[in-house]
Design an enzyme around this catalytic site. Structure first.
Site, PDB file in Angstrom:
ATOM      1  N   LYS A 186       0.859  -1.201   0.000  1.00 29.28           N
ATOM      2  CA  LYS A 186       0.000   0.000   0.000  1.00 29.28           C
ATOM      3  C   LYS A 186       0.886   1.240   0.000  1.00 29.28           C
ATOM      4  CE  LYS A 186      -1.944   2.757   2.978  1.00 29.28           C
ATOM      5  NZ  LYS A 186      -1.872   3.985   2.179  1.00 29.28           N
ATOM      6  N   GLU A 246      10.242   1.563  10.176  1.00 28.01           N
ATOM      7  CA  GLU A 246      11.193   2.648   9.867  1.00 28.01           C
ATOM      8  C   GLU A 246      10.433   3.946  10.097  1.00 28.01           C
ATOM      9  OE1 GLU A 246      14.367   2.396   9.006  1.00 28.01           O
ATOM     10  OE2 GLU A 246      14.360   0.216   8.899  1.00 28.01           O
ATOM     11  N   CYS A 255      13.221  11.611   6.747  1.00 29.77           N
ATOM     12  CA  CYS A 255      13.432  11.035   8.086  1.00 29.77           C
ATOM     13  C   CYS A 255      14.859  11.288   8.561  1.00 29.77           C
ATOM     14  CB  CYS A 255      13.135   9.540   8.053  1.00 29.77           C
ATOM     15  SG  CYS A 255      14.076   8.658   6.802  1.00 29.77           S
ATOM     16  N   GLU A 307       9.709  16.109  15.101  1.00 30.60           N
ATOM     17  CA  GLU A 307      10.028  16.100  13.677  1.00 30.60           C
ATOM     18  C   GLU A 307       9.189  17.174  12.982  1.00 30.60           C
ATOM     19  OE1 GLU A 307       8.732  12.581  11.554  1.00 30.60           O
ATOM     20  OE2 GLU A 307      10.745  12.331  10.750  1.00 30.60           O
TER      21      GLU A 307
HETATM   22  P1  NAD Z   1       2.246   8.334   7.870  1.00 30.95           P
HETATM   23  O1  NAD Z   1       2.600   7.547   9.085  1.00 30.95           O
HETATM   24  O2  NAD Z   1       1.165   9.330   7.960  1.00 30.95           O
HETATM   25  O3  NAD Z   1       1.795   7.330   6.691  1.00 30.95           O
HETATM   26  C1  NAD Z   1       2.625   6.279   6.244  1.00 30.95           C
HETATM   27  C2  NAD Z   1       1.775   5.207   5.587  1.00 30.95           C
HETATM   28  O4  NAD Z   1       0.923   4.631   6.579  1.00 30.95           O
HETATM   29  C3  NAD Z   1       0.847   5.736   4.487  1.00 30.95           C
HETATM   30  O5  NAD Z   1       0.777   4.799   3.447  1.00 30.95           O
HETATM   31  C4  NAD Z   1      -0.495   5.839   5.207  1.00 30.95           C
HETATM   32  O6  NAD Z   1      -1.607   5.734   4.346  1.00 30.95           O
HETATM   33  C5  NAD Z   1      -0.409   4.620   6.118  1.00 30.95           C
HETATM   34  N1  NAD Z   1      -1.301   4.662   7.280  1.00 30.95           N
HETATM   35  C6  NAD Z   1      -1.864   5.753   7.895  1.00 30.95           C
HETATM   36  N2  NAD Z   1      -2.652   5.348   8.906  1.00 30.95           N
HETATM   37  C7  NAD Z   1      -2.587   4.001   8.953  1.00 30.95           C
HETATM   38  C8  NAD Z   1      -3.176   3.003   9.779  1.00 30.95           C
HETATM   39  N3  NAD Z   1      -4.002   3.320  10.774  1.00 30.95           N
HETATM   40  N4  NAD Z   1      -2.859   1.702   9.564  1.00 30.95           N
HETATM   41  C9  NAD Z   1      -2.008   1.361   8.583  1.00 30.95           C
HETATM   42  N5  NAD Z   1      -1.439   2.250   7.734  1.00 30.95           N
HETATM   43  C10 NAD Z   1      -1.717   3.562   7.929  1.00 30.95           C
HETATM   44  O7  NAD Z   1       3.605   8.959   7.342  1.00 30.95           O
HETATM   45  P2  NAD Z   1       3.805   9.945   6.123  1.00 30.95           P
HETATM   46  O8  NAD Z   1       3.299  11.295   6.505  1.00 30.95           O
HETATM   47  O9  NAD Z   1       3.307   9.324   4.865  1.00 30.95           O
HETATM   48  O10 NAD Z   1       5.419   9.972   6.018  1.00 30.95           O
HETATM   49  C11 NAD Z   1       6.213  10.780   6.779  1.00 30.95           C
HETATM   50  C12 NAD Z   1       6.785  10.014   7.960  1.00 30.95           C
HETATM   51  O11 NAD Z   1       7.512   8.877   7.510  1.00 30.95           O
HETATM   52  C13 NAD Z   1       7.788  10.845   8.752  1.00 30.95           C
HETATM   53  O12 NAD Z   1       7.566  10.655  10.128  1.00 30.95           O
HETATM   54  C14 NAD Z   1       9.138  10.250   8.346  1.00 30.95           C
HETATM   55  O13 NAD Z   1      10.168  10.417   9.288  1.00 30.95           O
HETATM   56  C15 NAD Z   1       8.786   8.815   8.162  1.00 30.95           C
HETATM   57  N6  NAD Z   1       9.776   8.162   7.303  1.00 30.95           N
HETATM   58  C16 NAD Z   1      10.691   7.319   7.879  1.00 30.95           C
HETATM   59  C17 NAD Z   1      11.675   6.731   7.096  1.00 30.95           C
HETATM   60  C18 NAD Z   1      12.693   5.784   7.680  1.00 30.95           C
HETATM   61  O14 NAD Z   1      13.300   5.046   6.919  1.00 30.95           O
HETATM   62  N7  NAD Z   1      12.906   5.775   8.986  1.00 30.95           N
HETATM   63  C19 NAD Z   1      11.722   7.008   5.729  1.00 30.95           C
HETATM   64  C20 NAD Z   1      10.785   7.882   5.187  1.00 30.95           C
HETATM   65  C21 NAD Z   1       9.804   8.450   5.983  1.00 30.95           C
END
Ligand code: NAD
Length: 506
Positions: free
Chosen positions: A188, A263, A297, A395
């Protein structure tokens, strides 16, 4: 003043309608789709099906069947590896199309995304190589009567959930390793940036991945993602995203005790000593904070500067930040593109305002940039930030650099570690002892020394503390998608437990 690259209207871009991939079949939207408004251009550019719980369940059923009965987990590693290599070639051949999609949907600079797609190709090739080197262990040292063999078996059905900030690169850090191990998957992508992941589905079918092995369901987290993290037929969840949703993922997966790989977020410090090569550092500070508009991130969003150099360094960073080119994601000269959504820009602004209200000094930037389309923010520097402020601990996920100071090494380590995150860190000094001391004492999954945000497919990546669980990339990445099974084999006659051998039955 920051260099502005005014976006050109997207007059020749045709809105693309994407489908979902379930059990090898393409399924277009059958209800109003999710519309993606390009963050750099302010117009609808893509439409994705709004997947439902039922769609997620069908995708999981297809992946389960493909794992339990299909050919993928049963073929040789050499055969799987050949398919992954073909996929890498096809990604490479369609790299410009993929780069354009990520640039438009995520508002990322096109030159940068081209690098991300090339990096992804390298990861797919690396996973293909690891597929053939996945092996267990044998123990021929347990005595004459025993031979122990430790098998690595594919864990099963994997749910892969990805964020919007590196749409194609992050799925490349997961899916090829899961496939290399012989797993099947439901993927997804973020509902904001699903286009390139759907194209990946086309590529994988063309490369020879059998139907049902990779299923791609577009849609929101609460609707599709929640099923993927809780369904009893899923064996593992590999999630990249925010720490808050990562925590929910773990709770949801706990009901059926799935393996979870997370992650998550970061608030990464760069610690700078007076003997550092400051010319090199100034560039790395600007790159670390403003690359991907700080929506990264790994962003080096916290500078911890030795007090004796702080004011000079802040001035030099501001001088360089003026030359960073901000604006049109599709202009090859652009270094900082758009902010992902208007709501996210509001959140970034609130952090900057809150920090100033708390006593931080705005040393550069701080204002959104108005191009008449999309939403943008230029490089911003907050000086005199205190460790307890929200902007120093949370963040921000925008082009905002927080500057803190230290006087002793112990103090620098204390500030670096005094937050909930532990993804990455940097240390700058010409002194070997200083670099190693920081490298060993800072609690982070990666510590860069006299550089920042370099990476390679061979190097493991992941976080300490609330930045995550597990590691991606590196030579153990395939093993993460396996179970370990012990075969304990007996050779020759066995000594009975209930009766000494020389005793007769009564
Ligand atoms: P997010 O947590 O809002 O969403 C990530 C994914 O989770 C999306 O596909 C979203 O649709 C899905 N999601 C949302 N609610 C969910 C639920 N209840 N159950 C299952 N899936 C759900 O994050 P974002 O805003 O898309 O991305 C930014 C975040 O990602 C930042 O915190 C960033 O640090 C982190 N990030 C971490 C890494 C790493 O490798 N550590 C890399 C890139 C981004």
């Amino acid at each position: 003043m920051t260099v502005l690259v005014t976006p050109k209207a997207l007059t020749d871009h045709k809105v693309r309608d994407f489908s979902m991939l379930i059990d090898g079949k393409w399924e277009p939207a059958n209800s109003p789709p999710i519309e993606r408004i390009a963050p750099g251009h302010g117009v609808v550019v893509s439409r994705f099906p709004a997947g439902t719980r039922a769609d997620a369940e069908r995708a999981i059923a297809a992946a389960r069947k493909a794992f339990d009965q299909g050919s993928w987990p049963r073929m040789t590693a050499s055969e799987r590896s050949a398919v992954l290599l073909k996929a890498a070639d096809l990604i490479s051949a369609r790299s410009e199309e993929l780069a354009l999609l990520d640039a438009i949907e995520a508002g990322k600079p096109i030159s940068q995304v081209r690098g991300e797609i090339a990096g992804s190709v390298d990861i797919w090739r690396y996973a293909a190589a690891l597929a053939r080197d996945l092996h267990g262990e044998s123990y021929n040292t347990l005595g004459d009567g025993t031979l122990g063999v430790v098998l690595r078996e594919a864990i099963g059905v994997v749910s892969i959930i990805t964020p919007w900030n590196f749409p194609f690169l992050i799925v490349a850090q997961k899916l090829p390793f899961a496939l290399a191990a012989g797993c099947t998957a439901v993927v997804k992508p973020s509902e904001l940036t699903s286009g390139s992941t759907v194209i990946l589905g086309e590529i994988l079918l063309e490369a020879g991945v059998p139907a049902g092995v990779v299923n791609i369901v577009t849609g929101t987290g609460p609707e599709v993602g929640a099923v993927m993290t809780s369904h009893p037929d899923v064996d593992m969840v590999s999630f990249t995203g925010s720490t808050g949703v990562g925590r929910q993922t773990m709770v949801s997966a706990a009901q059926t005790l799935k393996k979870v790989s997370l992650e998550l977020g970061g608030k990464n410090p760069q610690i700078v000593f007076p003997d550092a090569d400051l010319d090199s550092f100034i560039d790395a500070a600007v790159f670390g904070a403003y690359f991907n508009a700080g929506e990264c991130c790994n962003a080096g969003s916290r500078l911890i500067l030795h007090k004796s150099i702080a004011s000079d360094v802040v001035q030099r960073i501001a001088d360089l930040a003026r030359h960073v080119k901000v604006g049109d994601p599709l202009d090859p000269a652009t270094q900082v593109g758009a902010i992902i959504t208007p709501q996210h820009l509001d959140k970034i602004n609130a952090y900057v305002a809150g920090a100033q209200a708390g006593g931080a000094k705005l040393a550069y930037g701080g204002e959104p940039l108005d191009f008449g389309m999309g939403q943008f923010m230029g490089p911003t520097i907050l000086d005199a930030v205190q460790p307890e402020m929200a902007v120093a601990r949370e963040e921000v996920f925008g082009p905002v650099l927080s500057v803190l100071t230290f006087e002793t090494t112990a103090q620098a380590i204390g500030i670096a570690n005094a937050i909930d995150y532990g993804l990455s860190a940097g240390v700058w000094s010409r002194d070997f002892d200083t670099c190693l001391t920081i490298g060993r004492k800072v609690r982070a999954g990666t510590v860069w020394m006299n550089t920042f945000m370099d990476g390679a497919s061979e190097l493991p990546f992941g976080g300490y503390k609330q930045s995550g669980l597990g590691r991606e990339l590196g030579r153990h990445a395939v093993e993460d998608y396996t179970e370990t099974k012990t075969l304990n084999m007996h050779i020759g006659g066995r000594t009975n437990w209930w009766m000494p051998q020389n005793e007769k039955l009564a």
